[in-house]
Every structure is written in C-alpha cells, then in structure tokens.
Design an enzyme around this catalytic site. Structure first.
Site, PDB file in Angstrom:
ATOM      1  CB  SER A  25      86.624 -56.433  82.301  1.00 54.47           C
ATOM      2  OG  SER A  25      85.320 -56.267  82.725  1.00 54.47           O
ATOM      3  CG  HIS A  55      82.580 -53.858  79.058  1.00 54.30           C
ATOM      4  ND1 HIS A  55      82.774 -55.183  78.773  1.00 54.30           N
ATOM      5  CD2 HIS A  55      82.692 -53.736  80.398  1.00 54.30           C
ATOM      6  CE1 HIS A  55      82.997 -55.836  79.891  1.00 54.30           C
ATOM      7  NE2 HIS A  55      82.952 -54.984  80.895  1.00 54.30           N
ATOM      8  CG  HIS A  77      77.710 -56.807  82.733  1.00 47.36           C
ATOM      9  ND1 HIS A  77      78.331 -55.936  81.873  1.00 47.36           N
ATOM     10  CD2 HIS A  77      78.607 -57.781  83.010  1.00 47.36           C
ATOM     11  CE1 HIS A  77      79.572 -56.373  81.637  1.00 47.36           C
ATOM     12  NE2 HIS A  77      79.759 -57.477  82.318  1.00 47.36           N
ATOM     13  CE1 TYR A  79      77.643 -53.908  85.685  1.00 46.20           C
ATOM     14  CE2 TYR A  79      78.183 -56.202  86.061  1.00 46.20           C
ATOM     15  CZ  TYR A  79      78.473 -54.981  85.494  1.00 46.20           C
ATOM     16  OH  TYR A  79      79.593 -54.830  84.725  1.00 46.20           O
ATOM     17  CD  GLU A  80      75.563 -53.010  81.466  1.00 48.71           C
ATOM     18  OE1 GLU A  80      75.974 -52.034  80.824  1.00 48.71           O
ATOM     19  OE2 GLU A  80      75.485 -54.150  80.986  1.00 48.71           O
ATOM     20  CB  ALA A 107      87.655 -59.608  84.423  1.00 50.39           C
ATOM     21  CG  MET A 205      79.710 -59.257  89.065  1.00 49.97           C
ATOM     22  SD  MET A 205      79.864 -57.473  89.258  1.00 49.97           S
ATOM     23  CE  MET A 205      80.881 -57.375  90.742  1.00 49.97           C
ATOM     24  CB  SER A 206      79.623 -61.742  82.964  1.00 44.67           C
ATOM     25  OG  SER A 206      80.943 -62.264  82.965  1.00 44.67           O
ATOM     26  CG  ASN A 229      89.906 -59.080  91.617  1.00 43.72           C
ATOM     27  OD1 ASN A 229      89.460 -59.248  90.473  1.00 43.72           O
ATOM     28  ND2 ASN A 229      89.166 -59.230  92.685  1.00 43.72           N
ATOM     29  CG  HIS A 241      85.634 -51.329  87.054  1.00 44.62           C
ATOM     30  ND1 HIS A 241      85.267 -52.586  86.596  1.00 44.62           N
ATOM     31  CD2 HIS A 241      85.579 -50.517  85.964  1.00 44.62           C
ATOM     32  CE1 HIS A 241      84.999 -52.535  85.306  1.00 44.62           C
ATOM     33  NE2 HIS A 241      85.189 -51.291  84.890  1.00 44.62           N
TER      34      HIS A 241
HETATM   35  N1  HPA Z   1      84.172 -60.318  92.178  1.00 45.57           N
HETATM   36  C1  HPA Z   1      83.193 -60.292  91.271  1.00 45.57           C
HETATM   37  N2  HPA Z   1      83.397 -60.029  89.998  1.00 45.57           N
HETATM   38  C2  HPA Z   1      84.658 -59.772  89.608  1.00 45.57           C
HETATM   39  C3  HPA Z   1      85.725 -59.765  90.509  1.00 45.57           C
HETATM   40  C4  HPA Z   1      85.463 -60.053  91.874  1.00 45.57           C
HETATM   41  O1  HPA Z   1      86.369 -60.082  92.741  1.00 45.57           O
HETATM   42  N3  HPA Z   1      86.845 -59.456  89.791  1.00 45.57           N
HETATM   43  C5  HPA Z   1      86.450 -59.305  88.502  1.00 45.57           C
HETATM   44  N4  HPA Z   1      85.128 -59.486  88.376  1.00 45.57           N
END
Ligand code: HPA
Length: 266
Positions: A25, A55, A77, A79-80, A107, A205-206, A229, A241
């Site tokens: 990301s 993306h 992903h 989750y998609e 990310a 998540m990847s 973050n 996001h």
């Molecule tokens: N959690 C999960 N996936 C993420 C996060 C998060 O805080 N930040 C960026 N991808």
C-alpha cells in the site's frame, strides 16, 4: 500455469527476470518513473484483478541498475475473497520465469510503542495467523517439496545488504517479527496485546502467504514493513485505511530510496 507463462512470454520475449518486487500500500510510486513492459493483471490468464484503493494491479518488467526485475504493483489479498493459492499464484509464475530473489513490502501496524509510524522494519521472521496455508492442496514437485522448511525464511544476507545501504543513506532501520491476520477488519485491542505478547512487532494482512510460497520455491526472501500506524489500542486514533495510504506515501519515499540502493547490491 503454462498458459500464463505463454501469455507473459508473448509480451516480454526472452527477458528473464532474476528479481521480483511486491509493492505494498502506498509504495506504487517506486515504479512511476521506471520504463518497461507493463501488463495489467486483468489481462493475464490465471490472475484476478486487484480491487483495493491505492493498489494499481499490474506487472512491470524492467531493468533496475542492470538487474532484470518484475515488479508487482498491487497484490492479491486473502480478504478480497481470493484463496491463498490464488493470492500467491504470481510468485509461482515468477519462479517459472527464472526469479530467484524476491523483495516483499507491506504497510503494517505497530504493536509496540517504540516502533513509531514512519519506521522501516526489516522482517526477521513471521507468525501466520491467517488460519490457512497457501501450500494446501496438491503439491507441484517442480516448484518445491511437500513439507518445506521455514527456517531462515527471511534472508540474513539480504538484510545485511539493506543495513549497509541504510547506513550509507542515513536511514534508520528497525527489525522485528511480522504477524499476519486475514483482515479485512483491523485487530481488536485484545488481539493487538496478544500478538505483542507472542513476540510480534508488527501486524498486517499480507506478505506471509507470498513469503511462504517464495521460500517453498527456494527463493531468497527480503521482507520489509513500512509502519504506517499504531495498531488498535496503542493510540487515540483508530487504524484506518486513509492513514495507512497517506503514511505509506510519506514514509514510502524513504523506502523507495532504500530499495533503489539495495537493488544495486543484490
Ligand atoms: N493492522 C493490520 N493491517 C495493517 C495495519 C494494522 O494496523 N496497518 C496497515 N496494515
């Protein structure tokens, strides 16, 4: 697989990539100024189009510092709704095209106060909390063994090269364990505390499925997290996001510079 390879070969001829790069990301800017052959995922037999904002969804075949590379701008992903096998299909394709080294970026949220947003973290190891494994199903012996070893998944040699480059560029590096959950919901504060207790430093998540398949295919793997973050419960701001993409762009510039320098040496 043979159809995919034939299609890609019809576009790239006998170009033989040795290095693959997966951009996470906000990191798409890395290839904005690179010239090469671009192929949208939607055109490639066996690939599904990537659907997440931020993306792009294309492969770029190009030369960087005279290294032949294939760059994934955007990834698939779990989750998609893609299976982990579909998510990691491009990695197997890269192996068949001749790739033996891969840089996987993402990310990620920080699980520890001292790992501040904007940091670059080299992944030393991972914890798979996705609840599945990309290698489930019939094994293709031409790619790897049924029960692959996951020791030293993230190459120490490549990490040391990045460290040398970071020192030269005056970029601070962090090191840690990446944990992956399926998403798409962010973690609860209780899950964040659990992950930190188990020794993880960052969460996302990847990456984990791709890294497992790359190691299975005997590739040398470099994993890099851009900490965008604080994970849930570690700050007053709930993970979102927009923040992930914005911090990805800001700190991503530093990571792009580091990647460029690293590629000269690997
Ligand atoms: N959690 C999960 N996936 C993420 C996060 C998060 O805080 N930040 C960026 N991808």
């Amino acid at each position: 697989m043979q159809d995919t390879i034939n299609f890609i070969r019809s576009k790239i001829g006998d170009f033989k990539p040795e290095l693959a790069i997966v951009l996470g990301s906000g990191l798409g800017a890395f290839c904005d100024n690179l010239e090469g052959i671009r192929i949208p995922y939607a055109d490639i037999t066996g690939f599904a189009p990537s659907k997440v904002k931020g993306h792009k969804g294309e492969l770029l075949f190009c030369e960087i510092h005279s290294k032949k590379a294939v760059i994934m701008q955007g990834r698939f992903h779990f989750y998609e709704g893609h299976s982990l096998s579909a998510t990691t299909y491009p990695i197997k394709v890269f192996k068949k095209l001749g790739v033996d080294k891969i840089i996987i970026t993402n990310a990620a949220g920080s699980l520890k106060k001292e790992l501040t947003p904007g940091s670059i973290m080299l992944i030393e190891d991972h914890i798979n909390f996705m609840g599945s494994n990309p290698l489930i199903g019939e094994n293709d012996e031409t790619l790897g063994t049924r029960f692959p070893d996951m020791n030293d998944l993230y190459s120490k040699r490549l990490r040391d090269i990045v460290k040398t480059c970071a020192d030269k560029l005056n970029i601070e590096l962090k090191y840690g364990i990446y944990s992956a959950l399926s998403g798409p919901s962010y973690e609860t504060p209780a899950e964040v505390r659990m992950l930190a207790l188990l020794g993880a430093s960052a969460t996302g998540m990847s990456t984990v499925p791709e890294a497992i398949v790359a190691k299975y295919c005997s590739m040398e793997v470099l994993g890099i997290s851009l900490i965008t973050n604080y994970a849930a419960g570690l700050s007053d701001v709930a993970p979102n996001h927009k923040e992930v993409v914005e911090m990805g762009k800001i700190a991503g510039a530093k990571l792009c510079e580091l990647l460029d320098e690293t590629i000269k040496l690997i």
